[in-house]
Every structure is written in structure tokens, then in C-alpha cells.
Design a protein around this motif. Sequence first.
Motif, short mmCIF file in Angstrom:
data_model
loop_
_atom_site.label_atom_id
_atom_site.label_comp_id
_atom_site.label_asym_id
_atom_site.label_seq_id
_atom_site.Cartn_x
_atom_site.Cartn_y
_atom_site.Cartn_z
N ASN A 128 -52.92 -40.50 -44.58
CA ASN A 128 -53.15 -39.66 -45.76
C ASN A 128 -52.51 -38.29 -45.54
OD1 ASN A 128 -54.95 -38.48 -43.95
ND2 ASN A 128 -56.57 -38.22 -45.46
N PRO A 129 -52.34 -37.48 -46.60
CA PRO A 129 -51.68 -36.18 -46.43
C PRO A 129 -52.32 -35.29 -45.38
CG PRO A 129 -51.86 -36.74 -48.76
CD PRO A 129 -52.63 -37.78 -48.01
N ALA A 130 -53.65 -35.34 -45.25
CA ALA A 130 -54.32 -34.52 -44.23
C ALA A 130 -53.90 -34.96 -42.82
CB ALA A 130 -55.84 -34.62 -44.39
N ALA A 131 -53.72 -36.27 -42.62
CA ALA A 131 -53.29 -36.76 -41.31
C ALA A 131 -51.87 -36.31 -41.01
CB ALA A 131 -53.39 -38.29 -41.26
N ARG A 132 -51.01 -36.30 -42.02
CA ARG A 132 -49.64 -35.85 -41.80
C ARG A 132 -49.60 -34.38 -41.39
NH1 ARG A 132 -45.99 -39.60 -43.76
NH2 ARG A 132 -46.94 -41.29 -44.95
N CYS A 133 -50.40 -33.57 -42.06
CA CYS A 133 -50.47 -32.14 -41.70
C CYS A 133 -51.03 -31.96 -40.30
CB CYS A 133 -51.32 -31.39 -42.72
SG CYS A 133 -50.60 -31.32 -44.37
N TRP A 134 -52.08 -32.71 -39.99
CA TRP A 134 -52.71 -32.63 -38.66
C TRP A 134 -51.72 -32.99 -37.56
CZ3 TRP A 134 -54.31 -37.61 -36.42
CH2 TRP A 134 -54.87 -37.48 -35.15
N LEU A 135 -50.99 -34.08 -37.75
CA LEU A 135 -50.04 -34.51 -36.73
C LEU A 135 -48.88 -33.52 -36.61
CD1 LEU A 135 -49.99 -38.32 -37.56
CD2 LEU A 135 -50.88 -37.26 -35.48
N ALA A 136 -48.40 -33.02 -37.75
CA ALA A 136 -47.30 -32.05 -37.70
C ALA A 136 -47.75 -30.77 -37.01
CB ALA A 136 -46.82 -31.75 -39.11
N ASP A 137 -49.00 -30.38 -37.19
CA ASP A 137 -49.52 -29.15 -36.62
C ASP A 137 -49.71 -29.26 -35.11
OD1 ASP A 137 -50.54 -26.55 -36.58
OD2 ASP A 137 -52.60 -27.22 -36.91
N LEU A 138 -50.11 -30.45 -34.64
CA LEU A 138 -50.44 -30.62 -33.23
C LEU A 138 -49.36 -31.37 -32.44
CD1 LEU A 138 -54.25 -31.43 -33.48
CD2 LEU A 138 -53.17 -29.25 -32.95
N GLY A 139 -48.22 -31.63 -33.07
CA GLY A 139 -47.11 -32.22 -32.32
C GLY A 139 -47.10 -33.73 -32.28
N GLY A 140 -47.72 -34.42 -33.26
CA GLY A 140 -47.64 -35.87 -33.33
C GLY A 140 -46.39 -36.32 -34.07
N ASP A 141 -46.19 -37.63 -34.09
CA ASP A 141 -45.01 -38.21 -34.74
C ASP A 141 -45.46 -38.98 -35.98
OD1 ASP A 141 -42.68 -39.36 -35.53
OD2 ASP A 141 -42.32 -40.49 -33.68
N VAL A 142 -45.27 -38.41 -37.15
CA VAL A 142 -45.75 -39.03 -38.39
C VAL A 142 -44.96 -40.29 -38.74
CG1 VAL A 142 -46.61 -36.86 -39.33
CG2 VAL A 142 -44.26 -37.56 -39.80
#
Length: 594
Positions: free
Chosen positions: A261-275
Amino acid sequence: MPLVITPYALGYALAGLLAVGLLLAALRRRHLPGARTIAWLLAAVAWWALAGAVELAAVEPSTKVLWSAICYPGTLTAPVFLLWFALETRGLGRLLQPRWRAAMLAVPALTTTLAATNAAHHWVWTTFGPGPWGTNTIVYGHGPAFWVGAVGYSYLCMTLASLILLSVTLRFSERHRWRMLLVLVGISLPWLGNFAYVTGLAPVPMDLAPFTLLVSGTVFLWVLVGSRLSDLVPLARMRLIEHLSNPVVVLDATDRVAELNPAARCWLADLGGDVHADRLGALLPRDPAWRQLTQAGVRRNELAPASAGGRTFEWEWIDLLSEDGRPAGRLLIVRETTARTQEETRRLQLERRLLRAEKNESLGLFAAGVAHDFDALMHSLLRRLESAGNRLAGDATATREIREAEAAVRRAAELTRQILLYAGTEHGERAPLDVTAPVRAAVAQQRRGIDPTISVEFAAAVGVPPIEGNAAEIEALATNLLRNAVEAIDVPGGSVTVRIWAETIGAAFDPLMRWEQEEPHGHCVCVEVCDTGRGMDEATRARVFEPFFTTKPTGQGIGLAAVWGVVRSHNGWIGIATAPGLGARVRVAFPALG
């Protein structure tokens, strides 16, 4: 009005009656998502088909043109209702506010008006001619308003609706995607029918769009109700997940990433994950703390990744089951708990402070009672020693021993005074006071009796406002702080710095300082004693203001407790910033007058 019933007219009439029946079915299910818009679409089709049946049955060309114009409200609004249905399906209902609905219907309304007044301008139809023999039809020559308002705008609405529904189809899981494929087939039929009519490729000399739109409405209604889409609610589930403020990751039965979901994309982008990763291990942020999410058997936990800058999270796995109870995937929900954790930390700190305050108050009351009696005994002993010294003035040995006894009694009296200061029962007279003078006096006194290798610096700002206080108590406070700072320096060459200044304290006031009870606020006069000594660990810092607590072999543990008592009796605040090996800063803040 003469009419001729032809197979074409009967076909249109039958399509209109079927649309009315489906319209009633949609209205009975209007509580379902999208049912009202489907009802609007079927109403437009019914209008179009029934008015078209009359146009096809009419004999006079003028009558045919009239009923063709009457068809236009249904003809031109049906593509708009298709677009509404697509927007609702995609979860973009916010774009369907009344003003936006009215804007979308503006072009159909204008084109319908132009059709009704075509005789004055011929912008919709330019020429009229007979159709094939025996069909009772008319062939229209089309003007610019037809190509722009009818064909162009309708194709634009159907194009947008098709693209939106295609994007929705791609977001569905394979289990539900076939239903949306049926919707795509339904929306493609009007394209084909209208294109065949406009280009002259239709097998019959009439517009097939009402029939294709009827089929579309039937498909939409069946997908909504007949296939129990509203019971399975994949669309609602998708919308819910998209609008959740918490990050949600959907894994399929093979543990591949199916949706973010959009919140997960923001969370991953913020903490260095790979969306863009398709496996959970590659998707998660690189901090090792997140690896616990991949551990088998762990369903829920909390973590505070080192790379998250003090933020805390909790996560939970939820199993997804198919209709027959077999595992269909998993749902990972991540919640940020930083605010809750900070609030819980503040609550625990406040509880500890209150417990310590209650303990210190009880101990202070007990100590004050003992100290008052002890103080009276000390004064009595001093009077007797002075009297004995006067009588034995000629005996040098006796006089020396009496003087030593008097010094011991005075030290005991000073300790008693410190206890009374801590207990808050030794209140001197309060008056407007410039703290610079008593603090300067304490500094001068301490300089005379310390290791000469230790430097003591004093700095006071100009124009420091007065406080409501007692000079003797403030001097005792400064003396105890200085003595404690000097004793903390156990190597030659250390330094102690005393500063006095005034400032208005806000929320960002020295975040390193740990305050007793609560943080200061308002306009304050600050006194700070900073040393380069050994510093304190957190366990020691938490107890330094407790009476009789000391880390020194010969310490009495009452100096800083007396400081706390003076601060409390002056309605002030005290805090310490310290760490092992980094010295300590003790800061006192008093409310400034004026």
C-alpha cells in the motif's frame, strides 16, 4: 405522427425494455458499491434505446430528426456514467463531488442543446438523406459539434474508463482478476459498436451502441451481484489497504510480494528498503533488526532499529485463507509506535520521579525532626564548651581540646543545617535577589581551599533579572555544587566553570539535560556548574539528589540533597547532563521576577 414498425425499431424497443428491467434490478441493490452508477448507466441506455425506437419507427424526416435529438441525453451521458463507474471502482470517488459531476456533464448538456437547435446552425447534423430501401432509416451528415461533443468527448470518457479499469484489473489477485476482465470486455463492446456505426462498417444501418451498452450494463450488474463480488469484497479490501495509514505488505501463497500500500512504499523509501523487490528479504530495510520479520514462528514483535533515529515499530503477521480454508498468503502490518513509546517512557519517568519525591519527602520529614532536636543539642554543646573554655583559659592542653571539640560540633551543626535545607524547613526571608552576588561569594570561598591545579572560572551575564530568594540559601546551594564538582575531579589539571544567565525557556531547551520532576518553562535565571570530572552513569545520576546517597568513601550524601531542597523551596528546577568520563553539568533554573 405516423409510425412504421420495423425490425430495427423492435430491436431498439426490446433493448430499452431490457434496460428498464435491469435498471429496476440495480435500484433494488443500490446499497452495493457502484450499483447507483450502474443504474444511471442503464437509465441512459433505456432513454437512448426507447427514444431511438421511436426515431426508427417514425416516417417523416423532421420527426426522425426530432427524436434523434431526444436520444442525445442518453447517448451522450452513457459514456460519462461509464467513467463514473470506473472512478468508483478505482477508489477515486473523491473526484465525483457534485461540482465535478456537473463539470463532466457540461459537454453532453451543451451538445444536446446544439442538437435541439440544429436547424439554426447545422453544427450537429449538416445533411439528411434516405437510408437503404425498406429500412425506414435516415442517413445523417455530421457537423463539428457532433465530432467534438458527441464522438470526441464520448471516446475520451470511454478511453479514460478503459484505462482506469485496466489499472484496477492489474492490481487484483489472479483469483479475482477474471471478474475485472469481464468488466473490460463489457466496456470494450460500446467502442466496437459505435466505431462500426461512425465508420459505416456496421452490418445494419443503425447505431449498435445501445445494444452494446446494454450488454455492458448487464455484465457490470452481474459482476457486482451475480458473481458475488460484493460478498467477496476484494475491491473494498483493496481500497481499505490503500487508505490505511500503517504500512501493509501482502504476500501470496509462495511468499512473493503481491502488493504494497502507499504507506508501505513511503516507509520502505524512508528506511532504505527496496519497493521493487519481489521477496520479503530483499524488500525490507537493510538494518539487521528487520531480519526478525523473516524468522519462522515469530508472529508479532517490537523493534527499534539503530538506523531509524530513535523511532520504534511493532509488526504483526496475519494469515490469509482461501474459501476452502487453505493458506492463500500472508499480510504484514507495520505500525510506528514512536509516539506511544515516548509517552510510555515519559509516564514511567514521571512515576519514578513521583515515587522518589514521595520517598525523599518522607525521609526529609523524618530527617527534619531529628535535625531540629540535634540542632538544639549542638547549640547547647557549643555554649557549654565556650563556658568550659573560659574557665580553663590558663590550661593550654584543655583549651586546645575544647577548641577541637567546638570545631567538631560546628561541623555537626553545618550538617544539621544541610539536612534542614533539604527538608525545606529552613526558610530564610525571601526578597528580590540578584543571584550573582551570593554565587560569586561561594566561588571566591571555594577557590581558597582547593587543589591549585584545578581552575575555577566564573562568568555572569549582564542584566540578569532578580529572583524571589534568600541570599544565604543561594550561597549554600552554590557552595555545595562547587564542592561536589571539585570532588568529582580526581586528576590534576581539571576545571570547574560557573555561569549565570537569563533566558526564556521553550520546548527545545537543552535536550541533553535530564531534569528532576519536570522541565523548566517561562523566563528563568539559570545557574550552571560544569566540571571535567569523572562523570556519572545513569544509575548514579538517578539517585544523586537522594539524602545520604554517596559514591565517595568519606562522603555524607547530603550536599546535593540540600541543593535540591533549596531549589524546591525557591520553586525552581534542577537537571544534570552527564556521562561516564565526560564530566557533568548541573543546571539550576529559577523563575525570574518581572
